[in-house]
Enzyme design. Structure first.
Site, PDB file in Angstrom:
ATOM      1  N   GLU A   1    -102.695   5.187  30.657  1.00 10.49           N
ATOM      2  CA  GLU A   1    -101.622   6.252  30.942  1.00 10.49           C
ATOM      3  C   GLU A   1    -102.421   7.658  30.388  1.00 10.49           C
ATOM      4  O   GLU A   1    -101.810   8.045  29.557  1.00 10.49           O
ATOM      5  CB  GLU A   1    -100.294   6.016  30.453  1.00 10.49           C
ATOM      6  CG  GLU A   1     -99.763   4.751  30.914  1.00 10.49           C
ATOM      7  CD  GLU A   1     -98.362   4.402  30.622  1.00 10.49           C
ATOM      8  OE1 GLU A   1     -97.691   3.942  31.241  1.00 10.49           O
ATOM      9  OE2 GLU A   1     -98.046   4.840  29.408  1.00 10.49           O
TER      10      GLU A   1
ATOM     11  N   GLU B   1     -98.032  -1.301  35.881  1.00 13.30           N
ATOM     12  CA  GLU B   1     -97.076  -1.563  34.939  1.00 13.30           C
ATOM     13  C   GLU B   1     -95.844  -1.448  35.559  1.00 13.30           C
ATOM     14  O   GLU B   1     -95.446  -0.353  36.261  1.00 13.30           O
ATOM     15  CB  GLU B   1     -97.190  -0.727  33.512  1.00 13.30           C
ATOM     16  CG  GLU B   1     -98.459  -1.008  32.688  1.00 13.30           C
ATOM     17  CD  GLU B   1     -98.142  -0.116  31.332  1.00 13.30           C
ATOM     18  OE1 GLU B   1     -96.988   0.312  31.099  1.00 13.30           O
ATOM     19  OE2 GLU B   1     -99.349   0.266  30.856  1.00 13.30           O
TER      20      GLU B   1
END
Length: 350
Positions: free
Chosen positions: A152, A262
């Site tokens: 991320e 995710e």
């Protein structure tokens, strides 16, 4: 004649469409050490990796920390987990956090002993690290399918040198990390991924890739996959429609395969901090709702050219059922009995 045609079509109708039907089970060894024994749908104790593969999961995501204080998620930990994953017949996707602890948009702390003052030193350290990780797996006869250079990283990686105040540094780091993977002794070069959060936000994705590629220090040929996180409980704007637009634009603009790496859906969410997206509001907070959500998400990913897969984040982390969200329980395991929920069977159909 019609009957024979229908029969010939059945395998096509029942075959899974996604290349990667995955789950992140990074905390498995920690949970087992805490005394948790997982049970299959028949109530029988069984290794989690076997339960998952028997229900259609074909790839496992593992987070890797560099030098954590207690050894959790370090290289040795991940070798132990990966050996089990490979023995069960699933592929391995390494999510390199490039930190000694959690790395996400709010924190990208450089590992202890790595440079925080000189970018050339840091890029060399990153190259050697990704090279060493891949070579160590190769020495243990473990194949790696995917390596993500960071986790991320919309706010950069390896702070402070890799902050978004200097995209050229970010590009140099990604280039260096990618080439450590490419130069490794893995029998087949793993696919290299860049992973950002808020996959539904095309503006965020576009700004990052446009800016980092414009530096010239990261080449389009350095990576293969664009990974995104997609959590429906952090913003009412995180609609499936917005995700579809974002993934479609990412693929068409950069000619890369896309993966949702995710995601979660709750079985219990009595007091959500944010409103759920409008096109998901009818889905119940239950095991059946998890199935419905993942089926709808799979339709979006499959509808994108080169949309390759979905990974459910930590479906069996019983000691952390909220998984960092305001929802009470996002697991595919009953937190009282440690038995998997019926929703685990959805992977067979994705």
């Amino acid at each position: 004649m019609i009957y024979s045609l229908l029969l010939s079509a059945l395998p096509l109708l029942s075959s899974a469409a996604l290349t990667y039907r995955g789950a992140d089970i990074s905390s498995l060894l920690i949970e087992e050490d805490a005394g948790i024994s997982y049970k299959n749908l028949n109530g029988e104790t069984q290794a989690l990796e076997d339960i998952l593969v028997n229900n259609g999961v074909n790839s496992i995501r593992q987070r890797v920390w560099v030098d954590p204080s207690d050894g959790s998620y370090d290289l040795d930990y991940n070798l132990k987990l990966a050996k089990r994953v490979q023995a069960a017949g699933m592929s391995i996707y390494l999510d390199l956090h490039l930190s000694d602890t959690w790395a996400d948009p709010s924190d990208q702390t450089t590992p202890t002993g790595w440079s925080t003052t000189d970018i050339d030193t840091l890029t060399w350290q990153l190259y050697n690290y990704t090279l060493d990780v891949c070579n160590t797996f190769a020495e243990n006869d473990i194949d790696i399918e995917i390596v993500s250079i960071g986790n991320e990283i919309s706010s950069g990686l390896l702070w402070p040198l890799g902050k978004t105040s200097n995209y050229d540094n970010i590009a140099k780091l990604l280039h260096s990390g990618a080439w450590g993977v490419k130069d490794s002794n893995q029998a087949t070069t793993p696919k290299i991924m860049i992973h950002l959060d808020n996959g539904w936000d095309w503006e965020e994705q576009e700004y990052f890739y446009k800016t980092v590629l414009a530096t010239g220090s990261l080449l389009s040929t350095d990576f293969d996959l664009m990974g995104v996180s997609y959590y429906p409980f952090y913003s009412s704007e995180a609609t499936l429609s917005a995700l579809q637009t974002s993934l479609t634009n990412m693929q068409s603009n950069y000619d890369k395969s896309v993966v949702v790496v995710e995601t979660n859906w709750p079985v219990s969410c009595p007091d959500p901090e944010y409103s759920f997206p409008s096109d998901l509001s009818s889905i119940p907070f239950s095991a059946a709702g998890q199935e419905e959500f993942l089926e709808k998400l799979a339709e979006v990913v499959e509808g994108v050219t080169d949309g390759l897969g979905i990974y459910y984040w930590e479906p069996a982390w019983v000691d952390n059922a909220a998984l960092g969200s305001s929802c009470a329980d996002n697991l595919m395991v009953d937190i009282d009995t440690d038995e998997v929920l019926e929703s685990v069977t959805v992977f067979e159909d994705l």
